[in-house]
Design a protein around this motif. Structure first.
Motif: not given
Length: 253
Positions: A15-16, A22-28, A107-110
């Motif tokens: 989970t983590f 996901w957070l890294a993908l969004v932030a980048y 972005f949606a699936l993770s």
């Protein structure tokens, strides 16, 4: 509350790790990805319009065209491997996230991959809906997807010419687009993230069907080869799995 949420069917590490990805993908994508100047945004908008309207006319780099269109194949692969284990998923239903992945990819699936329960017991597929049973479990769907993926790959390898072989030229033309276009840059990274996250989903789908059971060392050489090809060859490996996987126990006549 954490002890109630985590357990045999939902693991902290998984989970983590997925949530962190996901957070890294969004932030980048928001903070560091290129293509955010007014001029680059205008060029990016024009690129997006071309790839949606005339993707194969030579106006878009063929390698990026391949990657972008394969982002429509990845969600089908994930749908076919996730939805058979999605019945009564907790705490979030699968369908909204899987549907969202057709537009937003990882972005949606993770978030769903991070939150979902692990369903890897043979026969533990639950109730299948009509689309899963008749479309996603149908090998003809995989054949159609494979044909489209093969066309895209040949288009990219030929640098826009089916039957040609100019991968160096295609890659050289891709690099400036990747370095300046937000759409191309983020789409390419999205593709890589979907590829990276597929292995555990594949393993779980296989175990629901009675393969990939036990430790890796106990697998047959055929199972090891099948898993390696399916997990590590992007898109085509997943499609090979959809073509060759055994039916679910509930689907066997």
């Amino acid at each position: 509350a954490g002890d109630d949420f985590f357990g045999p069917k939902r693991w902290r590490v998984r989970t983590f790790a997925i949530a962190g990805t996901w957070l890294a993908l969004v932030a980048y994508s928001v903070l560091l990805a290129p293509g955010k100047s007014p001029e680059e945004r205008a060029a990016d908008q024009a690129l997006l319009e071309r790839i949606l309207s005339t993707p194969f006319d030579g106006s878009v780099n063929p390698l990026f065209c391949c990657i972008f269109n394969m982002l429509g194949i990845w969600p089908m692969i994930y749908a076919a491997t996730l939805l058979p284990g999605s019945d009564r998923q907790s705490p979030a239903p699968a369908v909204p996230f899987v549907a969202g992945s057709f537009f937003l990819g990882a972005f949606a699936l993770s978030p769903y991959l991070a939150l979902r329960e692990h369903r890897a017991v043979a026969g533990e597929s639950g109730q299948l809906d009509w689309a899963t049973s008749n479309i996603l479990e149908n090998r003809l769907t995989a054949v159609a997807l494979l044909a489209f993926a093969a066309y895209l790959a040949l288009f990219a390898l030929g640098n826009g010419v089916i039957g040609g072989f100019s991968p160096n030229e295609a890659f050289a033309g891709f690099l400036p687009v990747f370095g300046s276009s937000l759409t191309a840059h983020v789409s390419s990274i999205d593709f890589m993230v979907l590829w990276m996250l597929f292995g555990p989903v594949l393993l779980e789908d296989g175990r629901r069907r009675g393969v990939f059971l036990g430790n890796f060392d106990s697998w047959s050489s055929g199972d090891k080869a099948q898993f390696a090809i399916s997990a590590f060859v992007p898109v085509f490996g997943g499609l090979a799995w959809l073509l060759s996987r055994p039916p679910l126990p509930s689907q066997r006549s």
